[in-house]
Design a protein around this motif. Sequence first.
Motif, mmCIF file in Angstrom:
data_model
loop_
_atom_site.group_PDB
_atom_site.id
_atom_site.type_symbol
_atom_site.label_atom_id
_atom_site.label_comp_id
_atom_site.label_asym_id
_atom_site.label_seq_id
_atom_site.Cartn_x
_atom_site.Cartn_y
_atom_site.Cartn_z
ATOM 1 N N LYS A 586 61.297 54.526 40.039
ATOM 2 C CA LYS A 586 60.154 53.688 40.372
ATOM 3 C C LYS A 586 60.382 52.275 39.668
ATOM 4 C CE LYS A 586 56.102 55.093 38.659
ATOM 5 N NZ LYS A 586 54.842 55.592 38.166
ATOM 6 N N ILE A 614 63.429 46.930 35.839
ATOM 7 C CA ILE A 614 62.716 45.757 35.530
ATOM 8 C C ILE A 614 62.749 45.501 33.916
ATOM 9 C CG2 ILE A 614 61.297 45.576 37.382
ATOM 10 C CD1 ILE A 614 59.128 46.819 35.699
ATOM 11 N N GLY A 615 63.333 46.627 33.151
ATOM 12 C CA GLY A 615 63.464 46.602 31.758
ATOM 13 C C GLY A 615 61.943 46.350 31.026
ATOM 14 N N LEU A 616 62.202 46.418 29.966
ATOM 15 C CA LEU A 616 60.909 46.143 28.883
ATOM 16 C C LEU A 616 61.275 45.467 27.921
ATOM 17 C CD1 LEU A 616 60.230 50.111 29.040
ATOM 18 C CD2 LEU A 616 58.561 48.460 29.567
ATOM 19 N N LEU A 624 54.679 51.705 24.453
ATOM 20 C CA LEU A 624 55.016 52.680 25.539
ATOM 21 C C LEU A 624 54.561 54.034 25.484
ATOM 22 C CD1 LEU A 624 56.798 51.812 27.930
ATOM 23 C CD2 LEU A 624 58.895 52.554 26.765
ATOM 24 N N TYR A 629 49.087 53.254 28.831
ATOM 25 C CA TYR A 629 49.739 51.908 28.428
ATOM 26 C C TYR A 629 50.480 51.632 29.782
ATOM 27 C CZ TYR A 629 52.663 48.137 27.465
ATOM 28 O OH TYR A 629 53.252 46.913 27.291
ATOM 29 N N GLY A 639 50.532 53.807 39.091
ATOM 30 C CA GLY A 639 50.649 54.848 38.008
ATOM 31 C C GLY A 639 49.504 54.566 37.027
ATOM 32 N N GLY A 643 52.376 59.449 31.886
ATOM 33 C CA GLY A 643 53.522 60.324 31.936
ATOM 34 C C GLY A 643 54.097 60.413 30.758
ATOM 35 N N LEU A 644 54.465 58.950 30.133
ATOM 36 C CA LEU A 644 55.180 59.045 28.827
ATOM 37 C C LEU A 644 54.521 59.350 27.859
ATOM 38 C CD1 LEU A 644 57.256 55.382 29.166
ATOM 39 C CD2 LEU A 644 58.047 57.680 29.521
ATOM 40 N N TYR A 645 53.208 59.251 27.732
ATOM 41 C CA TYR A 645 52.390 59.898 26.568
ATOM 42 C C TYR A 645 52.846 61.529 26.455
ATOM 43 C CZ TYR A 645 48.104 61.257 24.280
ATOM 44 O OH TYR A 645 47.269 61.844 23.270
ATOM 45 N N PHE A 670 66.224 55.308 28.558
ATOM 46 C CA PHE A 670 65.255 56.321 28.157
ATOM 47 C C PHE A 670 66.115 57.716 27.620
ATOM 48 C CE2 PHE A 670 60.899 55.095 28.282
ATOM 49 C CZ PHE A 670 61.119 54.017 29.382
HETATM 50 P P1 ADP Z 1 53.064 55.196 34.659
HETATM 51 O O1 ADP Z 1 54.521 55.116 35.154
HETATM 52 O O2 ADP Z 1 52.219 56.268 35.595
HETATM 53 O O3 ADP Z 1 52.317 53.995 34.698
HETATM 54 P P2 ADP Z 1 54.145 56.191 32.326
HETATM 55 O O4 ADP Z 1 53.443 56.692 31.001
HETATM 56 O O5 ADP Z 1 55.257 57.140 32.912
HETATM 57 O O6 ADP Z 1 52.936 55.755 33.403
HETATM 58 O O7 ADP Z 1 54.873 54.917 31.958
HETATM 59 C C1 ADP Z 1 54.134 54.067 31.134
HETATM 60 C C2 ADP Z 1 54.388 52.372 31.595
HETATM 61 O O8 ADP Z 1 55.900 52.365 30.849
HETATM 62 C C3 ADP Z 1 54.540 52.023 32.796
HETATM 63 O O9 ADP Z 1 53.445 51.647 33.615
HETATM 64 C C4 ADP Z 1 55.806 51.261 32.994
HETATM 65 O O10 ADP Z 1 55.160 49.868 32.566
HETATM 66 C C5 ADP Z 1 56.683 51.528 31.755
HETATM 67 N N1 ADP Z 1 57.905 52.361 32.156
HETATM 68 C C6 ADP Z 1 57.906 53.494 31.859
HETATM 69 N N2 ADP Z 1 59.223 53.888 32.703
HETATM 70 C C7 ADP Z 1 59.956 52.609 32.766
HETATM 71 C C8 ADP Z 1 61.195 52.228 33.289
HETATM 72 N N3 ADP Z 1 62.113 53.045 33.511
HETATM 73 N N4 ADP Z 1 61.514 51.009 33.256
HETATM 74 C C9 ADP Z 1 60.603 50.016 32.878
HETATM 75 N N5 ADP Z 1 59.132 50.278 32.497
HETATM 76 C C10 ADP Z 1 58.922 51.426 32.438
#
Ligand code: ADP
Length: 677
Positions: A586, A614-616, A624, A629, A639, A643-645, A670
């Motif tokens: 995504k 796009i990175g972080l 995160l 968030y 989104g 998911g990550l939580y 990750f």
């Molecule tokens: P969602 O994808 O539904 O927004 P997630 O909890 O999975 O929720 O992710 C939280 C946020 O983390 C995302 O909105 C995004 O900003 C960032 N993120 C997650 N995975 C990635 C990734 N692989 N690359 C860049 N940003 C990411």
Amino acid sequence: MPENLTPLSAETKSDKSITGQVTSHGTDPDFKEFVHASPIALYSCDQRGYITYFNEAAVKLWGRRPEIGRDRWCGSWKIYYPDGSPMPPDTCPMARTLKEGQAFESAEITIERPDHTFRRLLVFPRLIFDEKNIIISAHSTLVDITGQKQDEEKQAILTAIVESSDDGIISKNLEGIITSWNTGARRIFGYTEEETIGKHISLLIPETLLQEEDMIISNIRSGKKIDHYETIRLAKGGREVPISLTISPVKDSRGRIIGASKIARNISERLHAEQLINQSLYRLNTLNSIGKAIFENLDVQSVLQKVTDATTKLTGAAFGAFFNNALDEQGESYMLFTLSGAPREAFEKFGMPRNTDVFRATFLGEGVVRSDDITKDLRYGHNAPHKGMPKGHLPVVSYLAVPVISNSGAVIGGLFFGHPELGVFTEEHEDLVSSIALQAAIALDNSKLFEEVKALSAKKDEFIALASHELKTPLTTIKGYLQVLDRSEKEPVGKLFINKTLNQVEKLNALISDLLDISKIEAGKLRLDKIDFDLRELLLEVIESLQHTNKTHRILFHDDGQPAKIRADRQRLEQALLNLLINAIKYSPKADHIEVWLETTGGEVTVRIRDEGIGLSHAQQKKLFTRFYRAEGAFRIAGLGLGLYLTKDIIDRHQGRIGVASETGKGSTFFFSLPIK
Ligand code: ADP
């Protein structure tokens, strides 16, 4: 005649032998030389007062060489009386001796020398007569007594200091006999000088401390000083006085130790002040710790127990209690909530009904009730059905009651303290308990709010669980019908639409599942169903199914070939893997592949998922894994930030670790690690 001039007796006044001596020796060169070189200052004047002779010692003393025949009297120096007032030159001892025709025993004057230094002198003017008894001249001896005067002054200052000191300054000889006693000592010990001089120092020492004197004397004998030795001494009448002693040896002019001087400082006030400071510190600390405890704690019971315990201790009460302004099961008002210093049964015997007049006043918000003897209070012990207080009632004499009032003004309850002795509670106790009651009221208000928030939150979780269930049921039906339709549909366009719809239904399903999981996590109800399996197999399955539905990115898998057996909840781990893989796809919309590694090292298996998306930023990475968030760059991509939580929660519950390495615009990796079985 100035007071400092004392006339000589009649014989000495006309003592011709002096004249004779001077005249007879006046021509003797040896005698002249002897006078001239004498260390004693001498000079003479003629009958009109003009200086006719002076020796070298006189020049030295005056600081100037006078002019023979020109300077008069005392050499026209500035002269002063002993009290410092100026003395006119023609009234100086020499001038007066000549004018009045009589000699003086001695006179004390102060001279100011040309260099403005001062000397104190004793002047001995003598007249010289001729054969006819006519004054022909006078001579004078000048004795410098400056040093002696300075010593006297010093001594006078020292005496004044000793006398005006607040400290007791005492001296004694090596046998311990008191030899001096100042006013300070009199103030501290109550004895006069007459009562102590000549007595042994043990007069002041309590019997149990008599051995201290041996120690002190042996120190003094060996020339040692004792500094700030804190001990107890006895004042007149046997009263004990805490003192700090500084004792120094006293030496005679040959340096032999002949006794000791003692400075005794009364430290009662200091000790009292120290005690007060310690008391205040203790109170502050207790207040601080209660404050901390009650604000950290939202449980009513423990807040009130802490408050009751601490206030009982701080007030010195024999017992303390908090009564709640409420009815108990028996309909009795003012429920005993917490108790300190007495058994609960003691309070059970507290007269029934409890709403006695004294007691009720607190709950009516009438303020603090403090009494040195509550049994004398008109409201005490006159309540039906009792006459007097019931048997077995706690023996309360000193009484303190402080209402605990809520922010809304309602009386939540009251803090009550008792002691069997008279007059135990002070205004300070009242203030202390009142300030704690105020803090307690805030804490109780907060804990009430907290309970309400908790109840609301439980309701919300319940609602989400119910709503998710209600939403899922029709979705499952929709999905079932779509699958049936898919099987019977032959037209490719129709099939495409059905599949797109199925896809969206799947997404909706996943979303509802996430929401449901979140509410389960919050309620602590997310359960794990652990089994033994190989993470590699699961990972390959997930990749395969994802690759099947997702054609935009190739998923490249790297593997070290080691077994990756773990014990975990398979379904939850599938959910975690899917979350990470879908995110990688995504959030790398411009890329055409993602990479996955599986490695086993040091008893752990690690899955790494790398995208070129796009990175972080560093700041984003920190937030995160929190609920809802979403990083700024992600807003154009669908989104909810759940998911990550959820993924982190799943990994945490498997005693694993999860993390990310990333840089804005340069993709992310990750990873999570789990213990190998
Ligand atoms: P969602 O994808 O539904 O927004 P997630 O909890 O999975 O929720 O992710 C939280 C946020 O983390 C995302 O909105 C995004 O900003 C960032 N993120 C997650 N995975 C990635 C990734 N692989 N690359 C860049 N940003 C990411």
